[in-house]
Design an enzyme around this catalytic site. Structure first.
Site, PDB file in Angstrom:
ATOM      1  N   GLN A   1       0.709  -1.149   0.067  1.00 43.81           N
ATOM      2  CA  GLN A   1       0.031   0.036   0.145  1.00 43.81           C
ATOM      3  C   GLN A   1       0.662   1.128  -0.102  1.00 43.81           C
ATOM      4  OE1 GLN A   1      -3.681   0.576   2.660  1.00 43.81           O
ATOM      5  NE2 GLN A   1      -2.351   1.808   3.445  1.00 43.81           N
ATOM      6  N   GLY A   2       0.771   2.049  -0.944  1.00 46.49           N
ATOM      7  CA  GLY A   2       1.644   3.281  -1.116  1.00 46.49           C
ATOM      8  C   GLY A   2       0.604   4.498  -0.708  1.00 46.49           C
ATOM      9  N   TYR A   3       0.514   4.724   0.660  1.00 48.26           N
ATOM     10  CA  TYR A   3      -0.568   5.762   0.950  1.00 48.26           C
ATOM     11  C   TYR A   3       0.640   6.877   1.425  1.00 48.26           C
ATOM     12  CZ  TYR A   3      -5.195   4.141   0.209  1.00 48.26           C
ATOM     13  OH  TYR A   3      -6.310   3.578  -0.090  1.00 48.26           O
ATOM     14  N   SER A   4       1.333   6.483   2.808  1.00 46.98           N
ATOM     15  CA  SER A   4       1.907   7.716   3.821  1.00 46.98           C
ATOM     16  C   SER A   4       3.021   8.006   3.043  1.00 46.98           C
ATOM     17  CB  SER A   4       2.316   7.066   4.903  1.00 46.98           C
ATOM     18  OG  SER A   4       1.077   6.791   5.582  1.00 46.98           O
TER      19      SER A   4
ATOM     20  N   SER B   1      -3.185   7.765  13.501  1.00 47.15           N
ATOM     21  CA  SER B   1      -2.882   8.011  14.885  1.00 47.15           C
ATOM     22  C   SER B   1      -4.264   8.415  15.976  1.00 47.15           C
ATOM     23  CB  SER B   1      -1.838   9.426  15.297  1.00 47.15           C
ATOM     24  OG  SER B   1      -2.727  10.455  14.960  1.00 47.15           O
TER      25      SER B   1
ATOM     26  N   GLU C   1      -4.904  10.906  17.731  1.00 51.01           N
ATOM     27  CA  GLU C   1      -5.382  12.061  17.582  1.00 51.01           C
ATOM     28  C   GLU C   1      -6.048  12.203  16.476  1.00 51.01           C
ATOM     29  OE1 GLU C   1      -2.040  11.133  18.245  1.00 51.01           O
ATOM     30  OE2 GLU C   1      -1.965  12.056  20.178  1.00 51.01           O
TER      31      GLU C   1
ATOM     32  N   SER D   1       4.634  -1.545   4.149  1.00 46.60           N
ATOM     33  CA  SER D   1       4.700  -2.968   4.725  1.00 46.60           C
ATOM     34  C   SER D   1       4.929  -3.806   3.306  1.00 46.60           C
ATOM     35  CB  SER D   1       3.618  -3.260   5.742  1.00 46.60           C
ATOM     36  OG  SER D   1       3.496  -2.486   6.561  1.00 46.60           O
TER      37      SER D   1
ATOM     38  N   GLU E   1      -9.941  -1.890   6.442  1.00 47.83           N
ATOM     39  CA  GLU E   1      -9.029  -2.424   7.682  1.00 47.83           C
ATOM     40  C   GLU E   1      -9.445  -2.338   9.102  1.00 47.83           C
ATOM     41  OE1 GLU E   1      -4.699  -0.221   6.626  1.00 47.83           O
ATOM     42  OE2 GLU E   1      -6.150   0.976   7.487  1.00 47.83           O
TER      43      GLU E   1
END
Length: 397
Positions: free
Chosen positions: A134-137, A377, A379, A169, A251
């Site tokens: 997965q290429g998100y962040s 996160s 938050e 990952s 998820e």
């Protein structure tokens, strides 16, 4: 929802048990228990072979919204999916390397992709042959995903992707990556994004660099795209945000229950260590372990209630993430506290000149420090609940 299992579920359980007993043998049995959180580096070759074995048995894609056998998979009800996950965890079968493709990309393609895309990609996932990441962040857009800067431009009927992703990952083993990229020049925030499918075998155009963690392992990676070609766009150009948000909700589905089964096994191990260790008579630690057990049961019932509900709850995924992230982090702390000073020592033959493997409890403690950060996160989850569920004013940006 009825939290029990009916006769058909128990029949399905027997079939699952029989299949696992007959196939989890030889090198697969030797890989049992490998590949959990913090140990994804263990037994990769055996686990890739095991993924193909699962595919031959039709055990990949049980929960897909598609007719049984359409892509080579069995079809199972929600409770039967839970049964399979329970039996899989009971025999400590090897950690899955195909989770991202099976549980994230495939349902996303079924919901937002074209029939041609489903026909192209789902059979490979169902056979356990094609692995995904997965290429998100990005370094400047982690929990604030809308701030991503990776860009893609049209070229010869496809797209050329340039930018950097992080915390990816299994990128070192994946065949494909689904990448959220900015395809509209000058667009901001969640506008102008597209959900692209990128083959990872592009030497010179894709560079995967492992990120060494404090646990000593490197499950996560930085991925650099330098004009990498994207084969497909899912959901239409410019609609990537809608597709990406639909995927993130997945998820927190049945995979949450699968995760909790693994948590239960970890808790049992920590309790056994407590009873056999120097802290066995400590009433404070005993109380905390009982609380962990009770909270895990509550999380399970909450997950079953959410999955069994006919009404969508926009806050349910965030509530689930807050619950399990904090719970698992506390378990990691307990894992070393029940062992006392021994938890801080290396193996008996340790040398400062040689690397060594952490034991399971040490790895659990270090890995779970990230549980309240990755995947959104705490938050961010609280902001989602406040704004989308409680209707409170949006946080100033």
């Amino acid at each position: 929802m009825d939290f029990g299992f009916g006769p058909q579920d128990e029949e399905f359980r027997e079939r699952a048990r029989d299949w696992l007993a007959g196939h989890l043998t030889g090198p697969y049995a030797a890989a049992a228990g490998l590949g959990g959180p913090g140990s994804e580096h263990q037994g990769v070759a055996e686990r890739r072979d095991w993924e193909r074995e699962l595919g031959r048995g039709g055990w990949i894609g049980l929960g897909w919204d598609a007719p049984a056998g359409a892509y080579g998979q069995r079809c199972a009800t929600l409770t039967q999916q839970v049964v399979w996950a329970e039996e899989y965890a009971r025999v400590r079968a090897p950690g899955r390397v195909g989770h991202i493709g099976e549980n994230l990309l495939a349902p996303t393609l079924l919901a937002h992709g074209s029939p041609e895309q489903c026909a192209r990609f789902l059979p490979g996932i169902a056979r356990g042959e094609e692995l995904w990441c997965q290429g998100y962040s990005e370094p400047g857009a982690g929990s604030d995903l809308a701030g991503l800067r990776t860009a893609a431009v049209r070229s010869d009927g496809g797209w050329l992707v340039t930018g950097q992703k992080i915390w990816t990952s299994l990128a070192q083993d994946a065949d494909w990556c689904f990448v959220l990229a900015r395809t509209e020049a000058g667009s901001v925030r969640h506008h102008g994004l597209s959900f692209l499918l990128v083959p990872m075998d592009q030497p010179g155009r894709i560079d995967v660099r492992p990120i060494r963690q404090m646990s000593g392992t490197s499950e996560f990676n930085e991925v650099f795209f330098d004009g990498a070609r994207a084969a497909e766009v899912v959901g239409g150009e410019g609609h990537g945000w809608r597709v990406a948000m639909g995927l993130l909700a997945l998820e927190r589905g049945v995979s949450t229950l699968v995760q909790q089964i693994g948590f239960a096994a970890e808790l049992e191990r920590v309790v056994a260590g407590f009873l056999a260790g120097p802290a066995a008579g400590d009433p404070v630690l005993r109380d905390r372990l009982v609380r962990q057990w009770a909270e895990l049961r509550t999380m399970r019932w909450n997950a079953l209630r959410t999955l069994g509900s006919s009404e969508a709850d926009p806050g349910a995924p965030s509530v689930a993430k807050l619950l399990w992230g904090g719970w698992h982090r506390r378990l990691g702390e307990l894992a070393v506290q029940v062992r006392g000073a021994a938890a801080s020592r290396g193996p008996a033959d340790w040398s400062p000149l040689l690397p060594y493997e952490l034991d399971e409890e040490q790895r659990l403690f270090l890995f779970t420090r990230a549980d309240t950060i990755y995947g959104g996160s705490d938050e961010i989850q609280r902001n989602i609940i406040a704004e989308r569920v409680l209707g409170l004013p949006r946080e100033s940006r």
